[in-house]
Motif scaffolding. Structure first.
Motif, PDB file in Angstrom:
ATOM      1  N   ILE A  39      40.038  45.839  33.957  1.00 35.94           N
ATOM      2  CA  ILE A  39      39.334  45.815  35.240  1.00 35.94           C
ATOM      3  C   ILE A  39      40.110  46.553  36.328  1.00 35.94           C
TER       4      ILE A  39
ATOM      5  N   ALA B 137      29.300  41.846  35.033  1.00 32.70           N
ATOM      6  CA  ALA B 137      30.178  42.329  36.098  1.00 32.70           C
ATOM      7  C   ALA B 137      29.621  43.542  36.817  1.00 32.70           C
TER       8      ALA B 137
ATOM      9  N   PHE C  83      45.144  43.021  43.241  1.00 33.77           N
ATOM     10  CA  PHE C  83      44.051  42.139  43.636  1.00 33.77           C
ATOM     11  C   PHE C  83      43.918  42.081  45.148  1.00 33.77           C
TER      12      PHE C  83
ATOM     13  N   GLU D  23      34.804  47.398  41.993  1.00 30.93           N
ATOM     14  CA  GLU D  23      34.487  46.174  42.740  1.00 30.93           C
ATOM     15  C   GLU D  23      35.757  45.553  43.341  1.00 30.93           C
TER      16      GLU D  23
ATOM     17  N   VAL E 102      46.983  44.686  38.280  1.00 28.67           N
ATOM     18  CA  VAL E 102      45.797  44.910  39.116  1.00 28.67           C
ATOM     19  C   VAL E 102      46.149  44.574  40.560  1.00 28.67           C
TER      20      VAL E 102
ATOM     21  N   LEU F 182      38.490  37.302  38.435  1.00 25.36           N
ATOM     22  CA  LEU F 182      39.153  37.066  37.153  1.00 25.36           C
ATOM     23  C   LEU F 182      39.753  35.663  37.165  1.00 25.36           C
TER      24      LEU F 182
ATOM     25  N   ARG G 245      38.207  49.380  37.969  1.00 21.53           N
ATOM     26  CA  ARG G 245      36.815  49.148  38.359  1.00 21.53           C
ATOM     27  C   ARG G 245      36.702  49.188  39.881  1.00 21.53           C
TER      28      ARG G 245
ATOM     29  N   LEU H 158      34.518  40.825  41.912  1.00 17.55           N
ATOM     30  CA  LEU H 158      34.860  40.580  40.514  1.00 17.55           C
ATOM     31  C   LEU H 158      35.989  39.551  40.495  1.00 17.55           C
TER      32      LEU H 158
ATOM     33  N   LYS I  45      38.431  42.881  43.776  1.00  9.62           N
ATOM     34  CA  LYS I  45      38.877  41.998  42.696  1.00  9.62           C
ATOM     35  C   LYS I  45      39.681  40.815  43.238  1.00  9.62           C
ATOM     36  N   HIS I  46      39.314  39.621  42.788  1.00  6.53           N
ATOM     37  CA  HIS I  46      40.022  38.398  43.135  1.00  6.53           C
ATOM     38  C   HIS I  46      40.624  37.794  41.875  1.00  6.53           C
TER      39      HIS I  46
END
Length: 331
Positions: A143, A116, A178, A148, A176, A124, A146, A122, A150-151
């Motif tokens: 995550i 990652a 997303f 990056e 998260v 998930l 983090r 990123l 995120k999807h």
């Protein structure tokens, strides 16, 4: 699809070839015709058996990662190379993230997080049928901070309870925030064309890292070992696959263009060796026959595969084995 809007998708997979970079145009003018090239990294993470490898295979357009109904099939991170228009999408298929209990487990989880690092996206992947349990929630929490983009990819929507999927998405999005949430089926292809096109759009401008006809970073030796290991997983349904490893000892081309491969299957106990061999050697012959057929199809030429089963107690504490299967040694 933007976060907060989660329509279901119904489509089939399509793949388009694209040209190579034109040399001598400068770092920002890699073009095929008038189209700028793009290339970036998508780290595919999640709990075991979420369908990560099936998703990577589908996005690439052919098999690059082994799959089986058993969890923790993927041991080392593997790169699949997908092309969509002018974009080359480098998909890192990582081992499932779980609570490690032994050195091999710790090495697999470490490989997942290493995959990652430095990603442009990123992703998930969550088993939409299985729902959201403590393991998935823990990964989401890990995550959350983090950097990056995120999807969230809710997979297996073809067999999931559609009424519960939005609830899964809302629960995870509360953990998260997303950037994107997707509902797909890696098995049937539902939603994958849109997902792939969106990944392509988000890839940064720059030259492709791999030739157009290359679909993975795995060597043929490593691929051969993975194909045989897949057959062990598929044909031996007890816990044996977790107590075994496959090493490619020799890989050479013959003058007639065929390939000769010698492999060693490592197990921990004589009783496990007997299981792999089967009565009168029937099981090992079937493993070899199916692996040989699959390798011939992938490599495009005849394969001569020779398998040997060796009892090696504590093989999962041997540094050389870790190197052979593509994992870093961890303390």
């Amino acid at each position: 699809m933007r976060a907060g809007a989660w329509p279901f998708r119904d489509a089939t997979i399509t793949f388009r070839p694209c040209g190579l970079a034109v040399a001598g145009r400068g770092p920002d003018l890699y073009r095929w015709g008038m189209t700028e090239q793009r290339c970036g990294l998508v780290a595919v993470v999640g709990a075991p058996n979420a369908g990560k490898s099936t998703l990577v295979n589908a996005l690439v357009g052919q098999k690059v990662a082994i799959v089986s109904p058993k969890a923790q099939t993927t041991r080392a991170k593997l790169l699949g190379v997908a092309i969509e228009g002018d974009a080359q999408i480098l998909l890192v298929d990582t081992p499932g993230i779980f609570e490690p209990k032994r050195r091999l487990d710790r090495a697999m989880v470490a490989a997942a997080w290493e995959g990652a690092e430095g990603a442009d996206i990123l992703a998930l992947v969550v088993d939409g049928k299985g729902g959201i349990g403590p393991k998935v929630t823990a990964i989401a929490e890990s995550i959350a901070h983090r950097p990056e983009p995120k999807h969230l990819i809710l997979n297996k929507v073809d067999i999931a309870d559609k009424a519960r999927l939005l609830g899964h998405a809302e629960k995870l999005n509360a953990v998260v925030p997303f950037d994107e949430i997707w509902f797909v089926s890696a098995q049937t292809g539902d939603g994958l064309p849109e997902l792939k096109a969106h990944f392509a759009k988000l890839m940064p401008e720059g030259p492709w890292h791999y030739p157009e006809d290359q679909v993975s970073d795995a060597t043929e030796r490593a691929l051969a070992a993975e194909v045989t290991r897949e057959q062990i997983y598929l044909q031996l349904h007890a816990e044996l696959p977790y107590a075994s490893a496959v090493e490619t000892e020799a890989y050479k081309e013959r003058e007639d263009g065929s390939v000769e491969i010698h492999q060693q299957i490592l197990v921990e106990r004589p009783t496990q060796r007997a299981i792999v061999l089967g009565k009168n050697g029937v099981r090992i012959k079937e493993i070899g026959a199916r692996a040989r057929e699959e390798l011939s199809r992938i490599l495009g030429h005849k394969v001569h595969l020779y398998l040997h089963v060796k009892v090696k107690p504590g093989w999962d504490e041997d540094r050389s084995v870790y190197k052979d299967i593509g994992l870093d040694w961890v303390d």
